[in-house]
Scaffold this active site. Sequence first.
Site, PDB file in Angstrom:
ATOM      1  N   HIS A  74       3.243   3.742  -1.507  1.00  0.00           N
ATOM      2  CA  HIS A  74       3.698   3.917  -2.791  1.00  0.00           C
ATOM      3  C   HIS A  74       3.582   4.995  -3.649  1.00  0.00           C
ATOM      4  CE1 HIS A  74       2.141  -0.458  -1.404  1.00  0.00           C
ATOM      5  NE2 HIS A  74       3.377  -0.762  -1.813  1.00  0.00           N
ATOM      6  N   LEU A  75       4.249   5.171  -4.884  1.00  0.00           N
ATOM      7  CA  LEU A  75       4.369   6.418  -5.563  1.00  0.00           C
ATOM      8  C   LEU A  75       3.167   6.337  -6.544  1.00  0.00           C
ATOM      9  CD1 LEU A  75       8.179   6.252  -6.522  1.00  0.00           C
ATOM     10  CD2 LEU A  75       6.837   7.472  -4.376  1.00  0.00           C
TER      11      LEU A  75
END
Length: 395
Positions: free
Chosen positions: A309-310
Amino acid sequence: MANPTPHLFSLSFLSLLLLPHFPTVSLAQTLFVFGDGLYDAGNKQFVSSNRVDASFPPYGMTVGEPTGRWSDGRIVPDYLASFMGVPHIPPILNGTADFSHGANFAIADATVLGSPPETLTFSQQVIKFSDNKNKWSAQARSEAVYLFYIGSDDYLKFAKNNPNPSDDQKQAFVDRVITAIEAELKVIYGTGGRKFALHNLAPLGCLPAVKQANGNVQECVKLPSEMAELHNKKLLQLLVELSRQLSGFQYSFYDFFSSIKHRVIKSKTYTFETGMAACCGTGSVNGTSCSTNNVCSKPEDYLFFDGKHLTQEGNLQVGHLMWGADPVVVGPNNLRELLFLPLNTTVMLADIQEAMAAMSPKQNKIESLYDIKMMESEMENQWLYQDGKAVSFLI
């Protein structure tokens, strides 16, 4: 970088020129979100009997507390809601939330196919929306934006279980996923949805968790990224066909794949110190086991917060691209333009040609606005760099 040519004028830009000719223009104040962990605003914690890492530090560290989001802070739907001028959209499983501006149905580990435990498949998310649709008026549902990111876990599982698939096996699996997505989009259209915003899948082989599991962290893993590319091509084709088949169907399609790939390869050009390793985790590129014992001090220096995930900074850049980028990145409309497109209105080619003629006398021909080859050419052939420098921070 190849300079944009006149044929890059999008339906979105032309539509805005023509808006004064239409009696009503809708500005959406409602947002519905569907997808997996990239978009999960906290649903996972309501269905899992086990510890949900996103509900504990260091997740949420940039905003002061964990919120169930798989990031150090805000996620893409949060930024898009802010750009729309509405509050952050709450998770549908939070029974005490205010859903007046929409609901978030996305949940970590969601897939299109199969029935994984302690999550909601894409179909189950759409069923949940249908069961709750009377929370919103028919007008609100028709003017709303429907946001989607789904399919990553399907292809990661396929690649893990089929390390050497044939070309026919790859395409058959992609076709199954796309067919299932088509069915759910049509269900939402049947409930009144008209404005659909999708972005294609990331280069899945570049995720820190995937590279670390493969053992070669210097290169992106081929098969997961290849499956994502096959999916992305078919997804765009699907949207083009739906826009032709379904009256009033409007869409925005963002090239997430290219945005992430460029930030992995040229991370410092986009303000990140690294696009290879995650901020939080263990292993050669921090691909697994994010905890308070192994988290960086400056998440904004990283593209990825954990192995999949960012970071908030990554999500912010993606949100800006989806909201206001040009047709090289998002088309045929960006989200800001999608909000203003009139409902149930077909923009006639003659009107568009007239607007083009007034704007650019040299432009005497316009290609089909929904031509797949044109869109693919624009997305694949436009380069980001000129003399080694980024032409735009947002591209």
